[in-house]
Design an enzyme around this catalytic site. Structure first.
Site, PDB file in Angstrom:
ATOM      1  CD  GLU A 190      -8.271  -3.350  -4.552  1.00  0.00           C
ATOM      2  OE1 GLU A 190      -7.902  -3.656  -5.738  1.00  0.00           O
ATOM      3  OE2 GLU A 190      -9.180  -2.494  -4.193  1.00  0.00           O
ATOM      4  CG  HIS A 220      -1.987   0.993   1.009  1.00  0.00           C
ATOM      5  ND1 HIS A 220      -1.958   2.186   1.412  1.00  0.00           N
ATOM      6  CD2 HIS A 220      -3.325   0.689   0.527  1.00  0.00           C
ATOM      7  CE1 HIS A 220      -3.151   2.677   1.101  1.00  0.00           C
ATOM      8  NE2 HIS A 220      -3.989   2.000   0.596  1.00  0.00           N
TER       9      HIS A 220
HETATM   10  N1  ACO Z   1       4.248  -7.313  -4.604  1.00  0.00           N
HETATM   11  C1  ACO Z   1       5.378  -7.660  -4.868  1.00  0.00           C
HETATM   12  N2  ACO Z   1       6.567  -6.543  -4.858  1.00  0.00           N
HETATM   13  C2  ACO Z   1       5.868  -5.329  -4.597  1.00  0.00           C
HETATM   14  C3  ACO Z   1       4.392  -5.146  -4.293  1.00  0.00           C
HETATM   15  C4  ACO Z   1       3.549  -6.424  -4.289  1.00  0.00           C
HETATM   16  N3  ACO Z   1       2.341  -6.534  -4.169  1.00  0.00           N
HETATM   17  N4  ACO Z   1       4.053  -3.999  -3.912  1.00  0.00           N
HETATM   18  C5  ACO Z   1       5.485  -3.254  -3.833  1.00  0.00           C
HETATM   19  N5  ACO Z   1       6.132  -4.138  -4.068  1.00  0.00           N
HETATM   20  C6  ACO Z   1       7.594  -3.805  -4.279  1.00  0.00           C
HETATM   21  C7  ACO Z   1       8.009  -3.207  -5.752  1.00  0.00           C
HETATM   22  O1  ACO Z   1       8.363  -4.043  -6.563  1.00  0.00           O
HETATM   23  C8  ACO Z   1       9.261  -1.962  -5.290  1.00  0.00           C
HETATM   24  O2  ACO Z   1      10.347  -2.973  -5.267  1.00  0.00           O
HETATM   25  P1  ACO Z   1      11.721  -2.264  -5.762  1.00  0.00           P
HETATM   26  O3  ACO Z   1      11.945  -1.330  -4.704  1.00  0.00           O
HETATM   27  O4  ACO Z   1      12.796  -3.340  -5.552  1.00  0.00           O
HETATM   28  O5  ACO Z   1      11.433  -1.701  -7.212  1.00  0.00           O
HETATM   29  C9  ACO Z   1       8.829  -1.781  -3.978  1.00  0.00           C
HETATM   30  O6  ACO Z   1       7.917  -2.711  -3.377  1.00  0.00           O
HETATM   31  C10 ACO Z   1       8.167  -0.484  -3.633  1.00  0.00           C
HETATM   32  O7  ACO Z   1       7.025  -0.376  -4.567  1.00  0.00           O
HETATM   33  P2  ACO Z   1       6.263   0.834  -5.111  1.00  0.00           P
HETATM   34  O8  ACO Z   1       5.728   0.624  -6.224  1.00  0.00           O
HETATM   35  O9  ACO Z   1       7.289   1.990  -5.020  1.00  0.00           O
HETATM   36  O10 ACO Z   1       5.315   0.989  -3.913  1.00  0.00           O
HETATM   37  P3  ACO Z   1       4.112   1.702  -4.020  1.00  0.00           P
HETATM   38  O11 ACO Z   1       3.839   2.173  -2.424  1.00  0.00           O
HETATM   39  O12 ACO Z   1       4.138   2.790  -4.833  1.00  0.00           O
HETATM   40  O13 ACO Z   1       2.962   0.829  -4.288  1.00  0.00           O
HETATM   41  C11 ACO Z   1       0.874  -0.500  -4.733  1.00  0.00           C
HETATM   42  C12 ACO Z   1       1.713   0.495  -3.657  1.00  0.00           C
HETATM   43  C13 ACO Z   1       0.706   0.112  -6.103  1.00  0.00           C
HETATM   44  C14 ACO Z   1      -0.397  -0.856  -3.877  1.00  0.00           C
HETATM   45  C15 ACO Z   1       1.825  -1.834  -4.825  1.00  0.00           C
HETATM   46  O14 ACO Z   1       2.065  -2.123  -3.362  1.00  0.00           O
HETATM   47  C16 ACO Z   1       1.068  -2.947  -5.661  1.00  0.00           C
HETATM   48  O15 ACO Z   1       1.534  -2.837  -6.713  1.00  0.00           O
HETATM   49  N6  ACO Z   1       0.386  -3.775  -4.859  1.00  0.00           N
HETATM   50  C17 ACO Z   1      -0.275  -4.613  -5.854  1.00  0.00           C
HETATM   51  C18 ACO Z   1      -1.401  -4.193  -6.271  1.00  0.00           C
HETATM   52  C19 ACO Z   1      -2.704  -4.016  -5.342  1.00  0.00           C
HETATM   53  O16 ACO Z   1      -2.772  -4.849  -4.563  1.00  0.00           O
HETATM   54  N7  ACO Z   1      -3.252  -2.742  -5.597  1.00  0.00           N
HETATM   55  C20 ACO Z   1      -4.518  -2.573  -4.595  1.00  0.00           C
HETATM   56  C21 ACO Z   1      -3.898  -1.392  -3.683  1.00  0.00           C
HETATM   57  S1  ACO Z   1      -5.239  -1.011  -2.373  1.00  0.00           S
HETATM   58  C22 ACO Z   1      -6.203  -0.103  -3.294  1.00  0.00           C
HETATM   59  O17 ACO Z   1      -6.016   0.574  -4.344  1.00  0.00           O
HETATM   60  C23 ACO Z   1      -7.701   0.144  -2.911  1.00  0.00           C
END
Ligand code: ACO
Length: 331
Positions: free
Chosen positions: A276, A222
């Site tokens: 989610e 998140h």
């Molecule tokens: N699985 C694996 N790795 C992840 C995940 C995940 N679910 N989420 C983040 N990471 C990793 C990224 O790959 C990144 O790694 P890196 O630094 O080696 O490149 C690191 O964690 C940081 O990721 P960011 O994209 O900068 O984190 P951000 O806070 O922007 O992401 C997000 C938040 C978009 C929700 C992300 O966690 C994600 O993509 N989750 C999966 C999709 C999801 O479940 N979305 C629903 C969110 S809740 C809602 O919107 C109502």
């Protein structure tokens, strides 16, 4: 938290309409005349929105349910006799249900304005009186997702409202922001993941392989939370009232395997369960097809978008963040 009340005091305790009333007015009073009026007005809004259904369905058979919802919203007349937020919030369940039925080759069903919105929505989808536990589960879900700070879709609505475009334009844009899997669109892929894993024993290996390929695990992580998303527990608690679901045991095993793998793969980043993950399990348990997950999220969030639009309109300020130019400079 919603207007000073904790989620655990709202989800599973308040009806969808009572939670909207609380969000919009700041008061919680079951059975009050204010709440009764809101229930009645939302029912009338559903009835009025039904007149837009033929326009929405004409020539849009190749579009997804969310795209058809956008068409329906665009065509929705906003009359003077209903508050704009009521007309828009009330229209969502009617447009989504009609689009879903038409996509399955079924004729739309007229809303029943005296019913609560969640119950009417399930009836509009299936044509049958829904079982009370399915209505309760849906109400719990809708209350849980009603509003949540400045998430991507709400921010979109705020930006559009800040240009003095109208509330309908703002909610239309917000629906667009839900289409991607990183915000609002993850529950379908969560269910795909559970389907692919099949049994708890496969979870660790499947997850290790997904992470090794560089995939993101849907339903985890998140932008704001660095702890478990409290909404995940509110929804998981709702599963206790579901008669029977073998998905729950699978989901729990996958969740544990994912959390273990993510903490090893990303030790510097807290990646916990988000809303989610259990959304997928709960909505699936009440028989909703995964193509409905994002549109049903929109049904729940519409009232939140409207509340933010009203707040934005009162500021009268344009949202216009500055960007940092990193390209070449003129010589
Ligand atoms: N699985 C694996 N790795 C992840 C995940 C995940 N679910 N989420 C983040 N990471 C990793 C990224 O790959 C990144 O790694 P890196 O630094 O080696 O490149 C690191 O964690 C940081 O990721 P960011 O994209 O900068 O984190 P951000 O806070 O922007 O992401 C997000 C938040 C978009 C929700 C992300 O966690 C994600 O993509 N989750 C999966 C999709 C999801 O479940 N979305 C629903 C969110 S809740 C809602 O919107 C109502």
């Amino acid at each position: 938290m919603l207007n000073g009340r904790r989620l655990e005091d709202l989800a599973g305790h308040l009806s969808f309409e009572a939670a909207i009333d609380h969000l919009w007015s700041g008061t919680v009073s079951a059975g009050s005349s204010q709440l009764n009026d809101l229930v009645r007005l939302l029912g009338r809004a559903r009835q009025e929105a039904f007149a837009t259904v033929p326009v929405m369905l004409a020539e849009t058979g190749s579009l997804s349910i969310v795209e058809r919802l956008q068409v329906g919203l665009s065509a929705l007349p906003i009359s003077e006799d209903l508050p704009e937020a009521v007309a828009i919030t009330g229209a969502f369940p009617v447009l989504v249900a009609a689009a879903a039925r038409d996509s399955g080759g079924l004729l739309p069903i007229a809303p029943e304005p005296a019913l609560p919105a969640a119950e009417d929505f399930l009836r509009l989808l299936s044509g049958e009186t829904p079982e009370p536990w399915t209505v309760d589960a849906l109400e719990r879900y809708l209350v849980t997702v009603l509003d949540h700070g400045l998430n991507a879709s709400t921010f979109t609505a705020r930006v559009i409202a800040s240009t003095q475009a109208n509330m309908k334009d703002a909610t239309l844009g917000a629906v667009g922001a839900l289409k991607g899997p990183l915000h609002g669109g993850a529950p379908g892929p969560v269910l795909d993941m559970l389907d692919a894993i099949e049994i708890p024993d496969n979870a660790a290996e499947w997850i290790a392989s997904a992470l090794a390929k560089g995939d993101r695990l849907m339903g985890f992580g998140h932008r704001i939370y660095r702890t478990r998303d409290p909404r995940a527990d509110a929804l998981k608690a709702g599963l206790a009232h579901v008669p029977e679901t073998d998905r729950l045991a699978l989901a729990e095993a996958v969740e544990q395997a994912a959390l273990t793998a993510l903490s090893k793969a990303k030790p510097d980043r807290v990646l916990e369960t988000n809303v989610e993950f259990y959304t997928a399990v709960l909505l699936d348990s009440i028989g909703l097809d995964r193509s409905l997950f994002t549109p049903v999220f929109a049904i729940g969030r519409a009232a939140g978008w409207c509340a933010h639009v009203v707040e934005q309109q009162t500021t009268g300020k344009l949202i216009r963040p500055a960007s940092v130019y990193v390209g070449p400079l003129p010589v």
